[in-house]
Enzyme design. Structure first.
Site, PDB file in Angstrom:
ATOM      1  CD  GLU A   1      39.008  63.554  30.587  1.00 11.97           C
ATOM      2  OE1 GLU A   1      38.524  62.343  30.878  1.00 11.97           O
ATOM      3  OE2 GLU A   1      39.882  64.023  31.191  1.00 11.97           O
TER       4      GLU A   1
ATOM      5  CD1 TRP B   1      42.950  36.850  41.372  1.00  6.77           C
ATOM      6  CD2 TRP B   1      44.826  37.600  42.056  1.00  6.77           C
ATOM      7  NE1 TRP B   1      42.783  37.641  42.456  1.00  6.77           N
ATOM      8  CE2 TRP B   1      43.909  38.191  43.023  1.00  6.77           C
ATOM      9  CE3 TRP B   1      46.406  38.030  41.972  1.00  6.77           C
ATOM     10  CZ2 TRP B   1      44.206  39.117  43.673  1.00  6.77           C
ATOM     11  CZ3 TRP B   1      46.384  38.876  42.908  1.00  6.77           C
ATOM     12  CH2 TRP B   1      45.534  39.670  44.041  1.00  6.77           C
TER      13      TRP B   1
ATOM     14  CB  CYS C   1      45.934  35.861  35.448  1.00  4.73           C
ATOM     15  SG  CYS C   1      44.772  36.756  36.764  1.00  4.73           S
TER      16      CYS C   1
ATOM     17  CG  ASN D   1      43.855  31.995  32.168  1.00  6.91           C
ATOM     18  OD1 ASN D   1      44.466  31.637  33.071  1.00  6.91           O
ATOM     19  ND2 ASN D   1      44.671  32.823  31.374  1.00  6.91           N
ATOM     20  N   GLY D   2      39.634  31.398  33.856  1.00  4.95           N
ATOM     21  CA  GLY D   2      38.275  31.241  33.766  1.00  4.95           C
ATOM     22  C   GLY D   2      37.882  30.926  35.108  1.00  4.95           C
TER      23      GLY D   2
ATOM     24  CE  LYS E   1      47.663  60.389  33.056  1.00  9.51           C
ATOM     25  NZ  LYS E   1      46.189  59.875  32.849  1.00  9.51           N
TER      26      LYS E   1
ATOM     27  CG  HIS F   1      14.190  69.720  40.894  1.00  8.28           C
ATOM     28  ND1 HIS F   1      13.015  70.335  41.257  1.00  8.28           N
ATOM     29  CD2 HIS F   1      14.563  68.616  41.341  1.00  8.28           C
ATOM     30  CE1 HIS F   1      12.597  69.425  42.377  1.00  8.28           C
ATOM     31  NE2 HIS F   1      13.573  68.284  42.237  1.00  8.28           N
TER      32      HIS F   1
ATOM     33  CE  LYS G   1      38.456  59.569  31.798  1.00 10.63           C
ATOM     34  NZ  LYS G   1      38.051  60.252  33.082  1.00 10.63           N
TER      35      LYS G   1
ATOM     36  CD  GLU H   1      36.211  59.722  35.781  1.00  8.05           C
ATOM     37  OE1 GLU H   1      37.127  59.219  34.859  1.00  8.05           O
ATOM     38  OE2 GLU H   1      36.018  60.908  36.330  1.00  8.05           O
TER      39      GLU H   1
ATOM     40  NE  ARG I   1      46.878  38.604  30.420  1.00  9.66           N
ATOM     41  CZ  ARG I   1      45.579  38.082  29.806  1.00  9.66           C
ATOM     42  NH1 ARG I   1      44.577  37.611  30.772  1.00  9.66           N
ATOM     43  NH2 ARG I   1      45.423  38.297  28.727  1.00  9.66           N
TER      44      ARG I   1
END
Length: 602
Positions: free
Chosen positions: A486, A73, A2, A99-100, A597, A502, A483, A479, A27
């Site tokens: 907000e 990872w 990672c 990475n990747g 918060k 409807h 967002k 959600e 990470r």
């Protein structure tokens, strides 16, 4: 994956690498390693586990020289020493970190490495051996590196050291992040600036398809046509009061980016290395005796509960109800004979939820708080607690806590389903599926320019917007709309796609933005029909579809994931669209008006 950090030309290379790897720990990773080459002497040290364990192993090693370090990872191969980076070619000449994901690694192995027995199971080891193969054909290191890049397909950030000339590091990237840091008398490379910020504040971006030859005093950038490119550095200015935010302009963007790492952290916290659940037995046993589960939350937590309901019912076959805490506190439904309560709360201090918990405790009913804050009020007062392990969430608009809540409920549902003998729960490889989710999240958050452009063209001048979907997509639509409203103050509403006709379709007029989610094959065709309905009335649609369900006109195609965990991926574009909509209106992204918060009043 990672994290990558590298140094060329320093007398303090070892410590710079270790400090950089510590900075990259956020990470998520399961092994770490470093390689340093200096005056024809070289060592590679790597280990499963934490950077602190690596630090102890290299305490007496050489510090000066050219070095590369990595936190990994596991994707291809288990988290073992052989699979950890850096990878050294069999000849001992080349060392590489990556990475990747290399998509054609099997073809590379069959084509170029049929006579080599690899040390581990990673696609990355194949890459360094292919460079070695081409160098043995008489090519220079840069030509062998370039030839390898021509053959490789996939995503990568690469750093390569040739021990026969360790005065430079060879770099390349495609889709995975990589930056060069310019210091005094030495230079650095890293996955992000935070890995190098203790050494320099001057950074140069590397673009996809470019190759870099980095020495202590020079940086040569070559484009895809091997033409030299000049690019100025930029100075990263960090306010001392904002060090937690690092180089991010806002906490919200940082927290969106942290979601892949949180997925990996949760796997480590809730599954043992042998694949067993760490959910406490007493929680699972108490839930197994219940005849109905009641999930209680507010705002984003309530939305996470809607997703959790599907997961719990699918894997346990126990009925689940999801309630708004602010309503339930004053209007308690008729409860089943053996209820079990789950309270979802980021802060653990939500007043509306606590009001319900107080009543539940008076009835001596069992409860579980799922929260990000250990020792918070709801954690202390509930019968049981499970932590989100998401790290501090500072931005008012919740992002990583939402995906963490969903993930923890998935771990809980699987453990409970297995306890009850449910075959669906037994058959779900949660580590594998959340690993795919983490990789999918990573690819999405790395494509920020696309979402910025979409927000600019789609949401810049509107005063309202609609989000639609069916099933789990409907839950995520709620959600996504929250967002947006907000932090950008755009009037946004989430609807079950079939409900628009409807009544609400009366609000659709020319230019009305409609964001549509499609992640379910069975219901996706019906949502497509609803998109046509709003488009015929003048709406401007933005379709987000899962790979395999996409059409050519769709704005965003998401990597394919298991149908039960699609909300963890479909929500990422919605978070980024909201972020850029707010940014483009020059609003306070992290501290929107009228909001706090932790909501500690009813």
């Amino acid at each position: 994956m990672c994290g990558i950090v590298g140094v060329v030309g320093s007398q303090n290379t070892k410590n710079i690498l270790l400090n950089g790897l510590h900075k990259l720990e956020y990470r998520g990773y399961d092994s770490a390693g470093i390689m340093i080459s200096h005056n024809e002497e070289m060592f590679v040290t790597k280990t499963p586990g934490r950077v602190a364990e690596l630090e102890a192993l290299v305490a007496n090693k050489e510090s000066a020289g050219t070095g590369i370090g990595h936190t990994r990872w596991a994707t291809h191969g288990e988290p073992t020493e052989n699979n950890a980076h850096p990878h050294l070619s069999k000849s001992g000449r080349f060392g590489l970190v990556h990475n990747g994901v290399i998509e054609n690694f099997e073809w590379l192995k069959e084509t170029y490495l049929s006579d080599i027995t690899l040390s581990g199971d990673t696609d990355s080891e194949i890459v360094v051996e292919v460079v070695d193969y081409f160098s043995k054909q008489g090519l220079s290191t840069i030509d062998a590196f370039s030839k390898m890049l021509e053959e490789v397909k996939g995503s990568y950030a690469l750093a390569l050291i040739d021990t026969e000339d360790d005065s430079q590091i060879f770099l390349a990237k495609n889709k995975s992040p990589l930056l060069v840091g310019l210091a005094d008398g030495y230079n650095l490379v890293g996955s992000d600036a935070m890995a190098m910020i203790n050494e320099t504040d001057r950074f140069v971006e590397i673009m996809d398809g470019e190759k870099i030859i980095l020495s202590a005093t020079n940086m040569l950038i070559l484009n895809k046509d091997n033409e030299e490119v000049t690019r100025d550095f930029y100075v990263a200015e960090i306010d001392a009061n904002d060090t937690e935010k690092g180089l991010y302009p806002h906490y919200m963007l940082k927290e969106i980016d942290e979601q892949p790492a949180v997925m990996r952290t949760l796997i480590q916290e809730y599954v043992t290395p042998t694949g067993e659940s760490t959910i406490p037995v007493e929680i699972v046993s108490e839930m197994a005796e219940s005849d109905r589960i009641y999930v209680v939350g507010c705002g984003t937590s309530w939305h996470a509960g809607l997703v959790g309901k599907k997961m719990l019912e699918e894997l346990t076959q126990i009925p689940v109800e999801v309630h708004l805490a602010s309503e339930m506190g004053y209007d308690m439904p008729i409860l089943s004979k053996k209820p079990f309560f789950i309270f979802l709360t980021q802060s653990g201090e939500t007043a509306d939820s606590r009001q319900v918990l107080v009543k539940i405790n008076e009835m001596k009913l069992p409860s579980l708080t799922i929260t990000n804050v250990k020792g918070s009020t709801l954690s202390r007062e509930a019968t049981h607690t499970l932590l989100l392990h998401a790290g501090p969430e500072i931005a008012v608009a919740s992002t990583k806590a939402y995906t963490s809540q969903i993930s923890v409920m998935l771990f809980l549902a699987k453990a409970l389903g297995e306890k009850l003998g449910q075959e669906k729960a037994k058959g779900l490889d949660i580590v594998h599926e959340l690993g795919i989710v983490a990789a999918a999240m990573e690819s999405l958050v790395d494509d920020k320019d696309h979402y910025s452009e979409l927000s600019q063209s789609f949401l810049n001048e509107t005063r309202n917007a609609f989000y639609i979907g069916r099933g789990l997509d409907y839950a995520v639509s709620l959600e996504g709309a929250l967002k947006l409203k907000e932090i950008s103050y755009i009037q946004a509403e989430g609807f079950a796609a079939g409900e628009l006709k409807h009544g609400t379709i009366a609000l659709i007029e020319k230019g009305t933005p409609v964001v549509a989610l499609i992640s379910n094959k069975e219901m996706g065709s019906h949502t497509r029909g609803n998109i046509k309905e709003v488009e015929s009335r003048g709406a401007k649609s933005l379709v987000i579809a899962l790979e395999g369900l996409e059409k050519e006109t769709d704005a965003i195609v998401l990597p394919h994931v298991h149908e039960l965990v699609t909300p963890l991926v479909t929500v990422i574009p919605l978070q980024l669209l909201a972020y850029y909509a707010s940014l483009q209106r020059d609003l306070d992204v992290d501290k929107p008006r009228n909001l706090a918060k932790s909501v500690t009043v009813e």
